[in-house]
Write a protein that holds these residues in place. Structure first.
Motif, PDB file in Angstrom:
ATOM      1  N   LYS A 246      74.311 -29.008  47.579  1.00 16.17           N
ATOM      2  CA  LYS A 246      74.962 -27.547  47.541  1.00 16.17           C
ATOM      3  C   LYS A 246      76.434 -28.080  46.643  1.00 16.17           C
ATOM      4  O   LYS A 246      76.936 -29.499  47.166  1.00 16.17           O
ATOM      5  CB  LYS A 246      75.120 -26.698  48.703  1.00 16.17           C
ATOM      6  CG  LYS A 246      76.021 -27.832  50.146  1.00 16.17           C
ATOM      7  CD  LYS A 246      75.944 -27.044  51.174  1.00 16.17           C
ATOM      8  CE  LYS A 246      76.906 -27.594  52.516  1.00 16.17           C
ATOM      9  NZ  LYS A 246      77.329 -27.042  53.006  1.00 16.17           N
ATOM     10  N   PRO A 247      77.150 -27.129  46.012  1.00 16.69           N
ATOM     11  CA  PRO A 247      78.870 -27.326  46.569  1.00 16.69           C
ATOM     12  C   PRO A 247      78.835 -28.105  47.157  1.00 16.69           C
ATOM     13  O   PRO A 247      79.923 -27.867  48.263  1.00 16.69           O
ATOM     14  CB  PRO A 247      79.020 -25.503  45.171  1.00 16.69           C
ATOM     15  CG  PRO A 247      77.753 -24.676  45.550  1.00 16.69           C
ATOM     16  CD  PRO A 247      76.792 -25.490  46.060  1.00 16.69           C
ATOM     17  N   GLY A 248      80.317 -29.285  46.768  1.00 19.55           N
ATOM     18  CA  GLY A 248      81.182 -30.279  47.701  1.00 19.55           C
ATOM     19  C   GLY A 248      79.969 -31.135  47.389  1.00 19.55           C
ATOM     20  O   GLY A 248      81.082 -32.234  48.205  1.00 19.55           O
ATOM     21  N   ASP A 249      78.990 -31.662  47.581  1.00 16.92           N
ATOM     22  CA  ASP A 249      78.714 -32.930  47.610  1.00 16.92           C
ATOM     23  C   ASP A 249      77.646 -33.492  46.290  1.00 16.92           C
ATOM     24  O   ASP A 249      77.059 -34.265  46.795  1.00 16.92           O
ATOM     25  CB  ASP A 249      77.446 -32.837  49.190  1.00 16.92           C
ATOM     26  CG  ASP A 249      76.603 -31.987  48.481  1.00 16.92           C
ATOM     27  OD1 ASP A 249      75.773 -31.860  47.226  1.00 16.92           O
ATOM     28  OD2 ASP A 249      75.777 -31.240  50.227  1.00 16.92           O
ATOM     29  N   ILE A 250      77.769 -33.063  45.193  1.00 17.84           N
ATOM     30  CA  ILE A 250      76.959 -33.386  44.870  1.00 17.84           C
ATOM     31  C   ILE A 250      77.794 -34.423  43.878  1.00 17.84           C
ATOM     32  O   ILE A 250      79.048 -34.561  43.084  1.00 17.84           O
ATOM     33  CB  ILE A 250      77.015 -32.351  43.353  1.00 17.84           C
ATOM     34  CG1 ILE A 250      76.024 -30.809  43.584  1.00 17.84           C
ATOM     35  CG2 ILE A 250      75.757 -32.659  41.791  1.00 17.84           C
ATOM     36  CD1 ILE A 250      74.771 -31.046  44.482  1.00 17.84           C
ATOM     37  N   VAL A 251      77.193 -35.248  42.773  1.00 15.70           N
ATOM     38  CA  VAL A 251      77.345 -36.461  42.450  1.00 15.70           C
ATOM     39  C   VAL A 251      76.114 -36.504  41.483  1.00 15.70           C
ATOM     40  O   VAL A 251      75.017 -37.144  41.988  1.00 15.70           O
ATOM     41  CB  VAL A 251      77.206 -38.237  43.764  1.00 15.70           C
ATOM     42  CG1 VAL A 251      77.668 -39.253  42.217  1.00 15.70           C
ATOM     43  CG2 VAL A 251      78.094 -38.028  44.314  1.00 15.70           C
ATOM     44  N   ASP A 252      76.115 -37.260  40.238  1.00 17.47           N
ATOM     45  CA  ASP A 252      75.659 -37.221  39.011  1.00 17.47           C
ATOM     46  C   ASP A 252      75.957 -38.449  38.899  1.00 17.47           C
ATOM     47  O   ASP A 252      77.313 -39.101  38.459  1.00 17.47           O
ATOM     48  CB  ASP A 252      76.302 -36.810  37.958  1.00 17.47           C
ATOM     49  CG  ASP A 252      75.636 -34.758  38.315  1.00 17.47           C
ATOM     50  OD1 ASP A 252      74.646 -34.759  39.087  1.00 17.47           O
ATOM     51  OD2 ASP A 252      75.695 -33.113  37.682  1.00 17.47           O
ATOM     52  N   ILE A 253      74.961 -38.776  38.127  1.00 13.61           N
ATOM     53  CA  ILE A 253      75.101 -40.262  37.269  1.00 13.61           C
ATOM     54  C   ILE A 253      74.328 -40.306  36.371  1.00 13.61           C
ATOM     55  O   ILE A 253      73.397 -40.027  35.708  1.00 13.61           O
ATOM     56  CB  ILE A 253      74.055 -41.734  38.600  1.00 13.61           C
ATOM     57  CG1 ILE A 253      75.184 -41.558  39.744  1.00 13.61           C
ATOM     58  CG2 ILE A 253      73.770 -42.794  37.165  1.00 13.61           C
ATOM     59  CD1 ILE A 253      74.329 -42.985  40.573  1.00 13.61           C
ATOM     60  N   LEU A 254      75.579 -40.525  35.173  1.00 15.57           N
ATOM     61  CA  LEU A 254      74.799 -40.273  33.952  1.00 15.57           C
ATOM     62  C   LEU A 254      75.341 -41.838  33.165  1.00 15.57           C
ATOM     63  O   LEU A 254      75.707 -42.632  33.115  1.00 15.57           O
ATOM     64  CB  LEU A 254      75.644 -39.411  33.273  1.00 15.57           C
ATOM     65  CG  LEU A 254      75.796 -38.802  31.770  1.00 15.57           C
ATOM     66  CD1 LEU A 254      73.974 -38.593  31.472  1.00 15.57           C
ATOM     67  CD2 LEU A 254      76.588 -37.948  31.037  1.00 15.57           C
ATOM     68  N   VAL A 255      74.064 -42.120  32.621  1.00 18.02           N
ATOM     69  CA  VAL A 255      73.821 -43.655  32.511  1.00 18.02           C
ATOM     70  C   VAL A 255      73.874 -43.786  30.927  1.00 18.02           C
ATOM     71  O   VAL A 255      73.406 -42.809  29.926  1.00 18.02           O
ATOM     72  CB  VAL A 255      72.510 -44.078  32.881  1.00 18.02           C
ATOM     73  CG1 VAL A 255      72.061 -45.388  32.144  1.00 18.02           C
ATOM     74  CG2 VAL A 255      72.884 -44.133  33.825  1.00 18.02           C
ATOM     75  N   ASN A 256      74.924 -44.650  30.282  1.00 18.66           N
ATOM     76  CA  ASN A 256      75.022 -45.283  28.947  1.00 18.66           C
ATOM     77  C   ASN A 256      74.869 -47.005  28.499  1.00 18.66           C
ATOM     78  O   ASN A 256      76.332 -46.794  29.423  1.00 18.66           O
ATOM     79  CB  ASN A 256      75.595 -44.157  28.040  1.00 18.66           C
ATOM     80  CG  ASN A 256      75.676 -44.841  26.952  1.00 18.66           C
ATOM     81  OD1 ASN A 256      75.106 -45.999  26.223  1.00 18.66           O
ATOM     82  ND2 ASN A 256      76.318 -43.576  25.570  1.00 18.66           N
ATOM     83  N   PRO A 257      73.894 -47.174  28.411  1.00 20.52           N
ATOM     84  CA  PRO A 257      74.218 -48.633  28.923  1.00 20.52           C
ATOM     85  C   PRO A 257      75.083 -49.495  27.665  1.00 20.52           C
ATOM     86  O   PRO A 257      75.280 -51.060  27.351  1.00 20.52           O
ATOM     87  CB  PRO A 257      73.165 -49.687  28.484  1.00 20.52           C
ATOM     88  CG  PRO A 257      72.081 -48.625  28.009  1.00 20.52           C
ATOM     89  CD  PRO A 257      73.010 -46.977  28.877  1.00 20.52           C
TER      90      PRO A 257
END
Length: 316
Positions: A194-205
């Motif tokens: 929910k809003p306030g706990d989201i962590v996105d990982i965007l990968v670009n080696p």
């Protein structure tokens, strides 16, 4: 088993001119300046805390404004975009407001079914506003922004990494996060999603590593309830090979720090005691508050700080 991590506590960035910093986050974005203090590790530099009415965990964006600092560059090993939560019907309001103050705003984007806009502050700090109807937090306004459109707190954060595995393992195995979904190479994690706990990982080696300075994030802090739960997570991290600092007293919370496998500096911060321990809630952020150990040097410290004024009424 008791959940030790509750989501995002705060996000701390490096900034440039202190007055421009206050003008943007309190004036343009309408966040409350809940605390005006110093960087405890560099007492000649301010530490500003911007959040909701009381600086609740999960709402507070903090800055170390170094006057004259060069601009950093976004790249891997960094938190590149901080996402704030706004009401679902507020995107058009914010597009118009930001353009009014000459902020270049992206077209509307869609991510995991939510519309958002992306822009940068005067230092190049990456910011997103995510429109949603899942956030029941009240938000805050000094009056220059209608409460119905005010920022509610964080939505989440984007970590830009060359590889996700180490950080994903840390989040899901030791920090109470779980994998939610993947979209276009973006991997989403949350404690409750929910809003306030989201962590996105965007990968670009193949991307270049970020260069930290003004306009970049210094660290990402996660919430834990109190010092007991903090010591539990510290021990858990130690047991699994992560090197954390000792507990540091930041007056308004206790902190431990460690470097994540992807290179981002993580902090675990307590919800207690909060920002009202040295100011009344009605007057948060009005005075320069110093930790007890710095009080004997107050005159010298204040003489070295650039005076700033809070005037959100000029950003109607």
């Amino acid at each position: 088993m008791k959940t030790l991590i509750k989501g995002i506590h705060h996000i701390t960035a490096i900034a440039g001119n202190p007055q421009a910093n206050v003008d943007f986050y309190s004036g343009v974005l309408g966040l409350r300046l809940v605390k005006k203090t110093i960087n405890f590790d560099a007492p000649d530099v301010y530490h500003f805390y911007f959040g909701d009415e009381f600086g609740a965990p999960g709402t507070v964006f903090t800055t170390f404004p170094f006057a004259g600092a060069r601009k950093g560059t976004k790249g891997t090993g960094e938190l590149t975009y901080t996402a704030f939560s706004i009401p679902k019907t507020s995107l058009e309001y914010w597009i118009e407001r930001l353009k009014k103050y000459d902020v270049t705003v992206s077209d509307k984007l869609t991510r995991f079914g939510k519309e958002l806009i992306r822009f940068e502050d005067h230092d190049g700090m990456g910011i997103e506003l995510v429109a949603n109807d899942e956030d029941d937090r009240k938000g805050w306004t000094y009056g220059q922004i209608p409460l119905a459109h005010s920022i509610r707190g964080f939505y989440g954060a984007t970590l830009y990494l060359t590889d996700k595995e180490g950080t994903a393992d840390l989040l899901t195995k030791h920090m109470d996060y779980h994998f939610i979904a993947e979209e276009n190479g973006r991997f989403r994690y949350g404690t409750e999603g929910k809003p306030g706990d989201i962590v996105d990982i965007l990968v670009n080696p193949d991307a270049s590593r970020g260069q930290q300075s003004a306009g970049t994030v210094h660290h990402l802090a996660f919430r834990t309830e109190n010092t007991d739960t903090q010591l539990q997570i510290q021990q858990l991290l130690w047991d699994n090979g992560y090197q954390t600092t000792e507990v540091k007293d930041r007056n308004y919370f206790k902190s431990i720090y460690f470097r994540s496998p992807g290179g981002v500096l993580f902090e675990i911060a307590t919800d207690e005691p909060g920002f009202a321990i040295d100011e009344e809630e009605a007057h948060l952020g009005e005075l320069i508050k110093l930790p007890e150990w710095a009080e004997p040097s107050r005159k010298k410290i204040e003489a070295g700080l650039i005076p700033v004024t809070l005037n959100p009424a000029s950003y109607v």
